[in-house]
Design an enzyme around this catalytic site. Structure first.
Site, PDB file in Angstrom:
ATOM      1  CE1 TYR A 135       5.991   1.157 -11.194  1.00 39.81           C
ATOM      2  CE2 TYR A 135       7.812   1.333  -9.644  1.00 39.81           C
ATOM      3  CZ  TYR A 135       6.706   1.889 -10.275  1.00 39.81           C
ATOM      4  OH  TYR A 135       6.338   3.181  -9.971  1.00 39.81           O
TER       5      TYR A 135
ATOM      6  CD  GLU B  15       4.100   7.068  -5.973  1.00 38.96           C
ATOM      7  OE1 GLU B  15       4.467   7.006  -4.774  1.00 38.96           O
ATOM      8  OE2 GLU B  15       4.733   6.558  -6.902  1.00 38.96           O
TER       9      GLU B  15
ATOM     10  CD1 TRP C 271       6.737   0.374  -6.285  1.00 36.06           C
ATOM     11  CD2 TRP C 271       5.103   1.668  -5.502  1.00 36.06           C
ATOM     12  NE1 TRP C 271       5.953   0.736  -7.349  1.00 36.06           N
ATOM     13  CE2 TRP C 271       4.944   1.537  -6.898  1.00 36.06           C
ATOM     14  CE3 TRP C 271       4.191   2.446  -4.788  1.00 36.06           C
ATOM     15  CZ2 TRP C 271       3.894   2.139  -7.593  1.00 36.06           C
ATOM     16  CZ3 TRP C 271       3.136   3.056  -5.479  1.00 36.06           C
ATOM     17  CH2 TRP C 271       3.018   2.896  -6.862  1.00 36.06           C
TER      18      TRP C 271
END
Length: 216
Positions: free
Chosen positions: A25, A47, A55
């Site tokens: 990522y 988000e 995350w």
């Protein structure tokens, strides 16, 4: 230690240096400019779901999120009703938080409505600052900015939910509106939007004028 050199010799922050999913990522997505509506609506949604979680949890669930939310096509999500909300709350593949589920559906409707005023990409990118941070350590990376606060207020005014200034700064980092890659990282200054010294890249600077920005 803020940066770790991998087996490939590339320097990455500690959070992206170990887990293969986070490394991929970081190398290929985080900070790469996202300019289309679907891409920005997805990032905005994820988000919001990430708030209070790690995350990597969201990344692991991203395929399930995409399946559950119709690929984050705003028109499709805007048509979701109470039955869809109940379906989502029963889906163990995603984060089952009713406030965040409802906010995503609300934000899809706001995204569709925003097309009459130029669209979500134009609005979000109008808050790009003149310069970006040049952090040498995690302590120098801000969690919000004047621009993220202004973007948060504007999105709320347009009917969006779960778009606080800290979440919006994380969005701005993720989609290239600001560059908070640490100095020395192999990704610093590679977006085409920002130079390594924190100034706008030449091509990006030439394409922008003060009247196009969301704040002076």
């Amino acid at each position: 230690m803020h940066l770790i050199a991998g087996e490939d010799g590339l320097a990455r922050p500690a959070w992206a240096a170990v887990d293969p999913l986070l490394r991929d990522y970081y190398d290929h997505e985080w900070g790469v400019p996202v300019l289309d509506e679907t891409g920005l609506f997805e990032r905005l949604s994820l988000e919001a779901f990430q708030s209070g979680l790690s995350w990597v949890t969201i990344l692991r669930k991203r395929p399930a999120f995409r399946a559950a939310f119709a690929g984050f096509e705003a028109d499709a999500v805007a048509r979701f009703d109470e039955d869809d909300a109940a379906r989502l709350m029963a889906d163990a593949g995603i984060v089952r938080n009713r406030r965040k589920v409802d906010a995503t559906i609300q934000n899809a409707r706001a995204t569709v409505a925003l097309r009459e005023q130029g669209g979500l990409p134009a609005l979000i990118w109008s808050f790009q600052p003149e310069t970006t941070p040049v952090p040498a350590s995690y302590a120098e990376v801000p969690t919000q900015s004047a621009e993220s606060l202004a973007l948060s207020k504007e999105l709320k005014r347009r009917g969006f939910a779960h778009v606080g200034p800290t979440t919006m700064f994380a969005l701005m980092e993720a989609v290239g509106i600001v560059d908070t890659h640490l100095v020395g990282s192999h990704r610093r200054g590679t977006s085409g939007i920002w130079a390594a010294d924190g100034t706008r890249a030449a091509a990006a600077a030439e394409a922008s004028t003060p009247t196009e920005r969301g704040i002076a």
